[in-house]
Design a protein around this motif. Structure first.
Motif, PDB file in Angstrom:
ATOM      1  N   ALA A 503     -10.374   9.356   4.591  1.00  0.00           N
ATOM      2  CA  ALA A 503     -10.263   9.095   6.323  1.00  0.00           C
ATOM      3  C   ALA A 503     -11.511   9.635   7.168  1.00  0.00           C
ATOM      4  O   ALA A 503     -11.604   8.655   8.414  1.00  0.00           O
ATOM      5  CB  ALA A 503      -8.794   9.585   6.488  1.00  0.00           C
ATOM      6  N   ARG A 507     -12.961   7.028   9.817  1.00  0.00           N
ATOM      7  CA  ARG A 507     -13.197   6.567  11.168  1.00  0.00           C
ATOM      8  C   ARG A 507     -14.262   7.017  12.138  1.00  0.00           C
ATOM      9  O   ARG A 507     -14.886   6.942  13.249  1.00  0.00           O
ATOM     10  CB  ARG A 507     -12.336   8.069  11.554  1.00  0.00           C
ATOM     11  CG  ARG A 507     -10.377   7.355  10.895  1.00  0.00           C
ATOM     12  CD  ARG A 507     -10.104   7.094  11.737  1.00  0.00           C
ATOM     13  NE  ARG A 507      -8.877   7.391  12.699  1.00  0.00           N
ATOM     14  CZ  ARG A 507      -7.838   6.406  12.624  1.00  0.00           C
ATOM     15  NH1 ARG A 507      -8.094   6.081  14.205  1.00  0.00           N
ATOM     16  NH2 ARG A 507      -6.968   6.492  13.155  1.00  0.00           N
ATOM     17  N   GLU A 511     -16.090   2.530  10.783  1.00  0.00           N
ATOM     18  CA  GLU A 511     -14.772   2.169  11.919  1.00  0.00           C
ATOM     19  C   GLU A 511     -15.603   1.433  13.662  1.00  0.00           C
ATOM     20  O   GLU A 511     -15.640   0.881  14.188  1.00  0.00           O
ATOM     21  CB  GLU A 511     -13.126   2.838  12.946  1.00  0.00           C
ATOM     22  CG  GLU A 511     -12.851   2.098  12.867  1.00  0.00           C
ATOM     23  CD  GLU A 511     -10.807   3.077  13.045  1.00  0.00           C
ATOM     24  OE1 GLU A 511     -10.314   2.070  14.033  1.00  0.00           O
ATOM     25  OE2 GLU A 511     -11.250   4.120  13.252  1.00  0.00           O
ATOM     26  N   LYS A 516     -15.175  -2.972   7.648  1.00  0.00           N
ATOM     27  CA  LYS A 516     -13.984  -2.261   6.465  1.00  0.00           C
ATOM     28  C   LYS A 516     -14.086  -1.718   5.378  1.00  0.00           C
ATOM     29  O   LYS A 516     -15.110  -2.062   5.282  1.00  0.00           O
ATOM     30  CB  LYS A 516     -12.676  -3.491   6.664  1.00  0.00           C
ATOM     31  CG  LYS A 516     -12.343  -4.100   7.335  1.00  0.00           C
ATOM     32  CD  LYS A 516     -11.331  -5.154   7.337  1.00  0.00           C
ATOM     33  CE  LYS A 516     -10.775  -5.200   9.251  1.00  0.00           C
ATOM     34  NZ  LYS A 516      -9.221  -6.586   8.606  1.00  0.00           N
ATOM     35  N   ASP A 535      -1.970   7.605   3.266  1.00  0.00           N
ATOM     36  CA  ASP A 535      -1.091   8.127   4.214  1.00  0.00           C
ATOM     37  C   ASP A 535      -0.716   8.959   5.420  1.00  0.00           C
ATOM     38  O   ASP A 535      -0.012   8.737   6.463  1.00  0.00           O
ATOM     39  CB  ASP A 535       0.264   7.081   4.413  1.00  0.00           C
ATOM     40  CG  ASP A 535      -0.246   5.694   3.772  1.00  0.00           C
ATOM     41  OD1 ASP A 535      -0.594   5.135   4.141  1.00  0.00           O
ATOM     42  OD2 ASP A 535       1.109   5.333   3.199  1.00  0.00           O
ATOM     43  N   LEU A 538      -4.242   8.830   8.074  1.00  0.00           N
ATOM     44  CA  LEU A 538      -4.697   7.067   8.244  1.00  0.00           C
ATOM     45  C   LEU A 538      -3.014   6.861   8.783  1.00  0.00           C
ATOM     46  O   LEU A 538      -2.249   6.923   8.069  1.00  0.00           O
ATOM     47  CB  LEU A 538      -5.018   6.517   7.752  1.00  0.00           C
ATOM     48  CG  LEU A 538      -6.891   6.830   7.648  1.00  0.00           C
ATOM     49  CD1 LEU A 538      -7.656   5.705   7.332  1.00  0.00           C
ATOM     50  CD2 LEU A 538      -7.744   6.478   8.625  1.00  0.00           C
ATOM     51  N   ASP A 541      -0.613   1.760   8.017  1.00  0.00           N
ATOM     52  CA  ASP A 541      -0.663   0.038   8.054  1.00  0.00           C
ATOM     53  C   ASP A 541      -2.136  -0.611   7.954  1.00  0.00           C
ATOM     54  O   ASP A 541      -3.075  -1.067   8.109  1.00  0.00           O
ATOM     55  CB  ASP A 541      -0.007  -0.808   9.271  1.00  0.00           C
ATOM     56  CG  ASP A 541      -1.009  -0.419  11.274  1.00  0.00           C
ATOM     57  OD1 ASP A 541      -1.395   1.195  10.887  1.00  0.00           O
ATOM     58  OD2 ASP A 541       0.309  -0.361  11.951  1.00  0.00           O
ATOM     59  N   TYR A 542      -2.860   0.306   8.109  1.00  0.00           N
ATOM     60  CA  TYR A 542      -4.520   0.690   8.121  1.00  0.00           C
ATOM     61  C   TYR A 542      -4.703   0.223   6.491  1.00  0.00           C
ATOM     62  O   TYR A 542      -6.243  -0.325   6.471  1.00  0.00           O
ATOM     63  CB  TYR A 542      -5.004   2.479   8.073  1.00  0.00           C
ATOM     64  CG  TYR A 542      -5.921   2.600   9.503  1.00  0.00           C
ATOM     65  CD1 TYR A 542      -4.955   2.038  10.547  1.00  0.00           C
ATOM     66  CD2 TYR A 542      -7.328   2.783   9.760  1.00  0.00           C
ATOM     67  CE1 TYR A 542      -5.707   2.054  12.233  1.00  0.00           C
ATOM     68  CE2 TYR A 542      -7.854   2.973  11.592  1.00  0.00           C
ATOM     69  CZ  TYR A 542      -6.957   2.671  12.519  1.00  0.00           C
ATOM     70  OH  TYR A 542      -7.701   2.863  13.384  1.00  0.00           O
ATOM     71  N   SER A 543      -4.485   0.157   5.665  1.00  0.00           N
ATOM     72  CA  SER A 543      -4.705   0.863   4.334  1.00  0.00           C
ATOM     73  C   SER A 543      -3.570  -0.242   3.200  1.00  0.00           C
ATOM     74  O   SER A 543      -2.083  -0.141   3.864  1.00  0.00           O
ATOM     75  CB  SER A 543      -4.708   1.523   3.967  1.00  0.00           C
ATOM     76  OG  SER A 543      -3.665   2.207   3.254  1.00  0.00           O
ATOM     77  N   LEU A 580      -5.056  -5.934  10.596  1.00  0.00           N
ATOM     78  CA  LEU A 580      -5.033  -4.725   9.885  1.00  0.00           C
ATOM     79  C   LEU A 580      -4.861  -5.256   8.555  1.00  0.00           C
ATOM     80  O   LEU A 580      -3.983  -6.289   8.432  1.00  0.00           O
ATOM     81  CB  LEU A 580      -3.941  -4.023  10.141  1.00  0.00           C
ATOM     82  CG  LEU A 580      -4.476  -3.233  11.678  1.00  0.00           C
ATOM     83  CD1 LEU A 580      -2.896  -2.266  11.638  1.00  0.00           C
ATOM     84  CD2 LEU A 580      -5.518  -1.786  11.211  1.00  0.00           C
ATOM     85  N   PRO A 581      -4.885  -5.201   7.762  1.00  0.00           N
ATOM     86  CA  PRO A 581      -5.302  -3.697   6.759  1.00  0.00           C
ATOM     87  C   PRO A 581      -7.057  -3.706   7.533  1.00  0.00           C
ATOM     88  O   PRO A 581      -7.639  -4.443   7.044  1.00  0.00           O
ATOM     89  CB  PRO A 581      -4.590  -3.081   5.764  1.00  0.00           C
ATOM     90  CG  PRO A 581      -4.966  -4.629   4.993  1.00  0.00           C
ATOM     91  CD  PRO A 581      -4.682  -5.835   6.320  1.00  0.00           C
ATOM     92  N   LYS A 582      -7.556  -2.533   7.163  1.00  0.00           N
ATOM     93  CA  LYS A 582      -8.830  -1.882   7.612  1.00  0.00           C
ATOM     94  C   LYS A 582      -8.882  -1.635   6.230  1.00  0.00           C
ATOM     95  O   LYS A 582     -10.982  -1.308   5.406  1.00  0.00           O
ATOM     96  CB  LYS A 582      -9.040  -0.812   8.589  1.00  0.00           C
ATOM     97  CG  LYS A 582      -8.995  -1.649  10.280  1.00  0.00           C
ATOM     98  CD  LYS A 582      -8.655  -0.244  10.790  1.00  0.00           C
ATOM     99  CE  LYS A 582      -8.595  -1.315  12.163  1.00  0.00           C
ATOM    100  NZ  LYS A 582      -9.980  -0.147  13.619  1.00  0.00           N
TER     101      LYS A 582
END
Length: 954
Positions: A503, A507, A511, A516, A535, A538, A541-543, A580-582
């Motif tokens: 994560a 970031r 990012e 991605k 989760d 991050l 909804d990022y993954s 998203l997702p990334k």
């Protein structure tokens, strides 16, 4: 570049057509085809179908009135391909129409013209060169001088503009080419992403003459137009590709092999990401369409359900007529036994236990996808036994490993008459050099996050059965037995620490680049564990988890099952930079066959090796470029297992085959340090200890030499690519101040010497951010507080106490800005701007000193004042005044009266830019006025005036 390009094209068989003759044959500036030529060729190529001029004009009308978009471009290509028909009344039936003859180049009429002016509505485009086959425009070329730093980018921007402003012409054109000295690129029209621009490489020398002559060889052009362009429709969206050089080469070699009755084998290695599927599809189309192969059977074999569906989707997308999919072993057997012709798609395992001699016909061609794994075990024996006289062509995305020589792939496909058994080879190194793929780099995660080395060796790397492993299912079976290793990988505390690290790294590093990532876990359970852990660090909804479903999955796995629709939605969204997702969490799905150029980073937490490893990490090697021209510098793998700690064990291939496949991040750090040491020695002393204006003056003076500037731009481009990959590594801290200084230098030089290019275009994202937040440009541009570029403001600029070099570039920039802002309302400024550019060019070429250049610019400023004062006294329209000022500078005695008469003519023909008739009448009126004034060079002066007035509206 334009003149030698045309000269070389003429030398290989094209006929040069002067612009005025091309204009006559086009019947005006809105014309698309060379009418007389096309009518004649239509009648020659279609006896009995297109016998009269009326029928020929009907065909021309249908061709030139296609929709001005990619859909129309497809229709135009179908005309070229001979797929369109006309009704022949005498025969009471439709007959296909031939617009060209690809098999007999001499039967076609080939023309090239330059400066082709085409009017579309209110817009005009003027491509540098256009190539016509039988009167039909097929290739557009944009050339740029060698001194243009961003020449290719500028040329590509022009091609994009032609699509916007001349879509009716572009709807017929099929290929575009860009050249910039010895660099020569090409691509398909209506395919305007930078990643779809291909480096043309001739097999022989790489000089400009050879590149041009090989590309425009008539036989190659005709083949490209009819066989090497593919339109694909996926998810309702039409796209277009033209094959790359290595794909064209492979197709021709494969077909040559298929024609040879003595040789029935071929192995094609085109590295992952280089378009192998489209190569196979093109081979299949050529085999089926060429009468010489006698209505053959083409059998395409894949080894997994997902790949079979993907191949079928690709075939369907490119409009591949009738395709038969073998539903079962029995179905395949019946198809072969019944002598089915055409294209058959099957999975390789359906040949298991197939009887011998099912079909002994010779014109059966077997194309095997991922041949390195498809013909393992006895499958190859069953395949060859069932079709003993077939020609077998294996396609692979990875090189043959050391263990495979003499068995498996080589036994089925390898041939003795080619180096290492390859019929065609496109290596990893070649693909990186061409920009077909990007380089790959790796870093090892911290020791405390990696698994125990001894257990990794014992349970995985040292296993003989894994040598040359080519299938992820085979790999998974071995990992199932590696109990200790898997337990370590899925330890709850470790999973959470790895997720936290991922994560933070995403970031801070990925990012900000705009890209991605994949997180590759050891199995499906590990994917679920990582999703829950990620989760916590991050936004959820990022993954997303993408795994296959099992019938008896427990609830903790079943909750991550996706419907087919949802999975497709995620796949599509992941490809888009703004959606998203990334991060996708995967273990098997998407590790083969899924292309997402936006994917930059792979967090690898699954033990892999050999073919499986190469295929997986190749997910991150796809090129990507955004609308601003920023390119993905590389792909990156962060290894949490320790696989890359011993590359020889991880990749059991010949070293030259995997040369440069993946480099450690330490190599990049060494290179960055070396380059910064060079900069500290050769570049930074230019500005060290100097105030801003003196520092800027020193940089501008030092880099007046064009070659020196180009070397710096190339140097800094490589340096910032390294910075983009490494940042924010603590390693960079000692270099940051000096790196910012180099970024300032780059910004200054681009602003001063390359005004047509957006300054930030040369910066990758992290450097752009750095420049925006931490650095100030030296001085280029009008001083702060200069709100409007008035005469007085320019005079203050010329009289300021800045160094002369600084004043030169500030005045140049101010005049350029003035022309851009006021040129439409005050067209007389255009001629002042042209003279300013000529002064700037002479200064850059060292034909004038700084003091001489400054004096000339001050004279221009004074001229601007005089023009403004004269404009207030003489009551003429802005266009007429521009004519007056131009003629006055040319020394014409009655300049005001001549300008007044020209102004009256402009009022009589207000639509001269859009109407051919009004344009012609205005020219006649202009010639008469200039002759009456006693001007000797009437045509030259008239053309210069019209060019100035035309540019008034951009």
């Amino acid at each position: 570049m334009q003149n030698p390009l045309i000269r070389y094209a003429v030398e290989v068989g094209w006929t040069y057509l002067p612009p005025d003759e091309a204009l006559r044959l086009r019947r005006g500036e809105t014309g698309i085809v060379l009418h007389e030529v096309l009518i004649r060729q239509l009648q020659r190529l279609n006896p009995g179908a297109v016998d009269d001029v009326v029928k020929a004009e009907e065909v021309i009308g249908r061709l030139t009135r296609v929709m001005p978009n990619i859909e129309g471009n497809l229709q135009a290509w179908e005309w070229l391909k001979g797929l369109k028909t006309v009704f022949v009344a005498a025969e009471r039936r439709e007959r296909n129409v031939r617009l060209l003859d690809p098999d007999t180049p001499e039967a076609n009429t080939l023309h090239v013209t330059d400066e082709l002016r085409f009017i579309s509505g209110t817009k005009t485009v003027r491509p540098d060169a256009v190539f016509f086959v039988n009167g039909i425009p097929v290739i557009v070329v944009e050339t740029k001088a060698a001194h243009r730093v961003e020449g290719i980018a500028e040329a590509f921007d022009q091609i994009r503009r032609y699509h916007r402003e001349g879509p009716e012409l572009l709807a017929v054109l099929q290929v575009h080419a860009l050249t910039h000295l010895v660099r020569f690129y090409y691509g398909a029209t209506w395919s305007l992403s930078r990643k779809d621009l291909y480096n043309w490489r001739a097999e022989q020398a790489g000089d400009f003459e050879t590149l041009v002559k090989h590309f425009f060889a008539p036989r190659r052009v005709l083949r490209m137009l009819t066989d090497y362009i593919l339109f694909a429709r996926k998810d309702g969206e039409l796209s277009k590709v033209v094959l790359r050089p290595h794909q064209m080469r492979a197709v021709e070699r494969v077909l040559q092999r298929c024609r040879d009755p003595e040789k029935r084998r071929g192995l094609i290695w085109h590295t992952q990401g280089s378009g192998k599927t489209y190569t196979m599809i093109t081979v299949a189309k050529r085999l089926l369409e060429d009468p010489a192969f006698g209505n053959p059977t083409v059998l395409m074999l894949v080894d997994r359900n997902e790949l079979e569906q993907q191949l079928f989707t690709n075939l369907e997308a490119v409009g591949f007529g009738h395709v038969t999919v073998a539903q079962s072993k029995r179905h395949l057997y019946e198809l072969l036994r019944s002598d089915q012709r055409g294209l058959i798609v099957s999975m390789i395992h359906k040949f298991d236990d197939m009887p011998a001699n099912v079909n002994t016909r010779r014109n059966i061609f077997v194309l095997v996808d991922e041949a390195h794994r498809s013909t393992g075990g006895d499958l190859g024996n069953y395949l060859m036994g069932a079709l003993p006289n077939a020609t077998y062509l294996g396609f692979t995305g990875t090189p043959i490993d050391k263990t495979a020589h003499g068995k498996g792939t080589f036994k089925v496909f390898g041939v003795d008459d080619q180096p290492k058994g390859y019929l065609d080879k496109y290596s990893i190194r070649e693909s990186i050099e061409d920009g077909t793929t990007v380089p790959l780099h790796y870093a090892l995660a911290p020791n405390d996050l990696r698994v125990d080395r001894e257990i990794l060796e014992r349970e995985f790397l040292d296993l003989a059965e894994l040598e040359g492993v080519s299938d992820v299912e085979e790999l998974n079976r071995v990992l199932e037995r590696a109990v200790t290793l898997k337990n370590m990988l899925k330890n709850a505390d470790r999973v959470d620490r790895v997720a936290a690290f991922v994560a933070q790294h995403f970031r801070e590093t990925v990012e900000p680049m705009g890209y991605k990532a994949f997180l590759v876990a050891v199995d499906r359970e590990a994917c679920a564990l990582y999703k829950e852990a990620l989760d916590r660090h991050l936004p959820p909804d990022y993954s997303a988890v993408v795994i296959s479903r099992g019938h008896n999955d427990p609830p903790e796995l079943a909750r991550w099952h996706l419907t087919t629709e949802k999975e497709q939605e995620i796949r599509k969204a992941f490809r888009r930079p703004d959606a998203l997702p990334k991060v996708l969490i995967v273990t098997e799905k998407l590790l083969t066959g899924y292309d997402a150029p936006i994917l930059y980073c792979m967090y690898l937490d699954k033990p892999m090796r050999d073919h499986v490893l190469l295929q997986a990490i190749a997910r991150v090697n796809r090129p990507y470029e955004d609308e601003e021209g920023r390119k993905k510098p590389a792909g990156f793998v962060l290894d949490f297992v320790g696989i890359f700690d011993n590359l020889e064990k991880a990749l059991a291939f010949d070293s030259e085959d995997v040369q440069s496949v993946v480099q450690g991040i330490d190599v990049l750090k060494e290179r960055f340090a070396t380059m910064m040491a060079e900069a500290r020695c050769d570049l930074l002393p230019l500005v060290s200890g100097k105030p801003q204006d003196k520092a800027g003056e020193a940089v501008l003076e030092h880099f007046r030499d064009r070659e020196e500037r180009h070397r710096f731009f190339e140097f800094f481009r490589e340096l910032q690519e390294l910075y983009e990959i490494l940042s924010p590594d603590p390693f960079l801290r000692p270099y940051m101040a000096d790196y910012e200084e180099l970024a300032r230098m780059s910004r200054l030089l681009r602003s001063a010497y390359e005004p047509a290019i957006l300054i930030d275009r040369g910066f990758l994202r992290k450097t752009e951010q750095l420049v925006r937040e931490h650095t100030e440009t030296y001085f280029v541009g009008p001083p702060k507080g200069m709100a409007r570029l008035t005469v007085e403001a320019l005079e203050r600029l010329a009289a300021s106490d800045q160094p002369d070099t600084v004043k030169v570039f500030n005045l140049l920039k101010a005049i350029r800005d003035l022309v851009e802002e006021e040129g439409t309302r005050s067209p007389f400024l255009i001629s002042i701007g042209d003279r300013a550019e000529a002064i700037a060019q002479a200064y850059q070429d060292r034909q004038a000193t700084t003091q001489e250049t400054l004096q000339q610019l001050q004279i221009l400023v004074q001229e601007y004042r005089e023009a403004r004062e004269a404009q207030n006294l003489i009551k003429l329209s802005p266009e007429a005044f521009a004519v007056y000022w131009f003629l006055r500078k040319e020394g014409v005695a009655e300049a005001e009266e001549v300008a007044r008469r020209v102004g009256q003519a402009l009022e009589r023909y207000p639509h001269w830019r859009l109407s051919e008739e009004q344009g012609r009448e205005l020219r006649i009126a202009l010639y008469k006025v200039l002759m009456d004034a006693g001007i000797e060079t009437v045509i030259e002066v008239a053309e210069r005036l019209l060019k100035m007035l035309w540019r008034k509206d951009g």
